[in-house]
Design an enzyme around this catalytic site. Structure first.
Site, mmCIF file in Angstrom:
data_model
loop_
_atom_site.group_PDB
_atom_site.id
_atom_site.type_symbol
_atom_site.label_atom_id
_atom_site.label_comp_id
_atom_site.label_asym_id
_atom_site.label_seq_id
_atom_site.Cartn_x
_atom_site.Cartn_y
_atom_site.Cartn_z
ATOM 1 N N ASP A 13 0.603 -1.147 0.011
ATOM 2 C CA ASP A 13 0.127 0.121 -0.009
ATOM 3 C C ASP A 13 0.546 0.899 -0.008
ATOM 4 O OD1 ASP A 13 -2.825 -1.501 0.321
ATOM 5 O OD2 ASP A 13 -2.627 -1.036 1.989
ATOM 6 N N ARG A 92 1.137 4.782 17.742
ATOM 7 C CA ARG A 92 0.520 5.905 16.257
ATOM 8 C C ARG A 92 0.347 7.227 16.808
ATOM 9 N NH1 ARG A 92 1.658 1.678 13.596
ATOM 10 N NH2 ARG A 92 -0.246 0.906 12.859
ATOM 11 N N ASP A 121 -6.760 3.319 13.200
ATOM 12 C CA ASP A 121 -5.431 4.345 13.009
ATOM 13 C C ASP A 121 -5.405 5.373 12.227
ATOM 14 O OD1 ASP A 121 -3.959 2.304 14.312
ATOM 15 O OD2 ASP A 121 -3.943 1.016 12.252
ATOM 16 N N SER A 173 -3.416 -9.346 8.605
ATOM 17 C CA SER A 173 -3.151 -8.374 8.959
ATOM 18 C C SER A 173 -2.086 -8.213 10.014
ATOM 19 C CB SER A 173 -4.410 -7.012 8.413
ATOM 20 O OG SER A 173 -3.403 -5.798 9.456
HETATM 21 N N1 ARG Z 1 -7.401 -3.107 16.721
HETATM 22 C C1 ARG Z 1 -5.866 -2.766 17.011
HETATM 23 C C2 ARG Z 1 -5.824 -1.275 17.562
HETATM 24 O O1 ARG Z 1 -7.346 -0.353 16.489
HETATM 25 C C3 ARG Z 1 -5.447 -3.438 16.259
HETATM 26 C C4 ARG Z 1 -4.728 -1.996 14.626
HETATM 27 C C5 ARG Z 1 -3.984 -3.344 13.894
HETATM 28 N N2 ARG Z 1 -2.811 -2.731 13.017
HETATM 29 C C6 ARG Z 1 -3.196 -3.009 12.126
HETATM 30 N N3 ARG Z 1 -2.747 -3.024 11.004
HETATM 31 N N4 ARG Z 1 -3.647 -4.524 11.741
HETATM 32 O O2 ARG Z 1 -4.988 -1.057 18.016
#
Ligand code: ARG
Length: 389
Positions: A13, A92, A121, A173
């Site tokens: 991506d 993040r 995110d 993922s």
């Molecule tokens: N659900 C988790 C969070 O919001 C993990 C997100 C993981 N991100 C990913 N790109 N797999 O913190």
């Protein structure tokens, strides 16, 4: 051409984003944040340039991540829905902050991320962007571009000379950093399906974990873990070590249905050996040294802190005020906790502190009892009085 800074991972991506932006009049500076995901960063940097980036920054943010994000969240006792140590969520705002700093230094006009429109995110990145650099344009190509499938993206990448890995893509993922790992998608999208063993890489299957328990002593100074078994470690090493020790015993696996900020429920699997051990240990130390009212209040504040972190509101007044409160509360939480790791479990079996509020003379049922039982009758009478009539 306008200049933008992209949070770059080296994946398909964010690699496609670079030529895609060029076609729309933007030159891209790629920013690679090393939060302990264990990638080959020189290869990632090369790939960014090969994809057409003008320049690449790669910063090791691991120490700042543990000291300024993970430890405060630990002191806060922040567990989203009581289970998730927020490893991804905490990284993040840190990445976004450094992205903005680079953009300002480079006099860029825009900030770019590769998040989808369905996740948390995007909100975490953009909230930090909007608070730190309200003047900058925000671009989220993945939310708006024309590619409908991964195959279309691969076609595009090939046409743009971006190296595409021929290996079969994992159906999951995954987000990893030095604190822990998040896994979603694939078979995990069925909430009834047990997570297959292959998704776990930081923790052993409890079935094949050692048949003997391991005892570990963790020392805290004002709520910050400083020693393991009497030996001092720097923050990043301490976390890495605890991940190894806990992982060996299958500790820290979490399987949950999570309420995402955008309103959907998702199935998430986590591996957080170090976080699991530290949260369990610190909260037991708190129980030894804090008074009852502070403990009860802290539990409510923990809940709020977890929500703020999960929801991308890290850089907000309330979160900072709560940090100040937790710093105050943790003036007392120095001491040692002994945990027993065995087949996926982390049990606290001992705790001690110079500031302990536990008074044996008050608690004992044996010789040396100083508790004046004659006062209990009056106490009982008054306790029930308001409800009696
Ligand atoms: N659900 C988790 C969070 O919001 C993990 C997100 C993981 N991100 C990913 N790109 N797999 O913190």
């Amino acid at each position: 051409m306008k200049k933008v800074v992209l949070a770059y991972s080296g994946g398909l991506d964010t690699s496609c984003i670079i030529p895609w932006l060029k076609e729309r009049g933007f030159e891209t500076i790629a920013f690679v944040a090393d939060v302990g995901q264990g990638d080959d960063f020189s290869a990632v940097k090369k790939k960014a340039l090969k994809s057409g980036a003008e320049k690449v920054y790669c910063l090791n943010l691991q120490e700042e991540f543990i000291k300024e994000y993970v430890f405060p969240a630990l002191k806060a006792g922040a567990l989203y829905q009581g289970k998730y140590v927020l490893a991804c969520a905490l990284s993040r705002p840190l990445i976004a902050k450094h992205q903005v700093l680079i953009a300002k230094k480079e006099k860029a006009q825009g900030l770019v991320h590769g998040c989808t429109g369905k996740g948390n995110d995007q909100v975490r990145f953009e909230t930090t962007f909007r608070l730190m650099a309200p003047e900058m344009e925000i671009i989220a190509p993945v939310r708006i571009w024309e590619f409908k499938t991964r195959e279309e993206e691969i076609e595009y990448a090939k046409a743009k000379n971006i190296p595409v890995k021929v290996t079969k893509k994992s159906p999951y993922s995954i987000d990893t950093n030095v604190y822990g790992k998040a896994i979603e998608c694939g078979i995990l999208e069925d909430p009834w399906a047990e997570p297959p063993e292959e998704v776990f890489t930081l923790s052993k299957n409890p079935l094949t974990a050692p048949n003997k328990p391991e005892y570990v002593e963790i020392e805290f100074a004002k709520g910050i873990p400083t020693k393991i078994n009497g030996i001092s470690y720097k923050p990043v090493t301490l976390i890495t070590k605890l991940n190894e020790i806990g992982g060996k015993h299958g500790v820290g696996r979490v399987d949950m249905i999570e309420n995402r900020l955008v309103g959907i429920k998702s199935r998430e699997v986590y591996e957080n050996p170090a976080g699991t051990i530290l949260h369990a240990a610190l909260s037991e130390l708190e129980a030894l040294v804090l008074d009852r009212e502070t403990m009860q209040y802290k539990a409510r504040a923990s809940h709020k802190y977890a929500e703020l972190t999960y929801n991308g509101l890290w850089e907000t007044p309330l979160k900072k005020q709560l940090d100040a409160q937790f710093d105050q509360i943790h003036l007392r939480t120095s001491g040692t906790v002994r945990v027993k790791l065995f087949k996926g479990n982390c049990l606290v079996v001992g705790r001690k502190s110079k500031l302990s509020r536990y008074k044996k003379a008050m608690a004992t049922y044996s010789a040396g009892d100083k508790f004046d039982q004659s006062k209990a009758e009056g106490f009982n009478a008054l306790w029930a009085m308001p409800f009696k009539e």
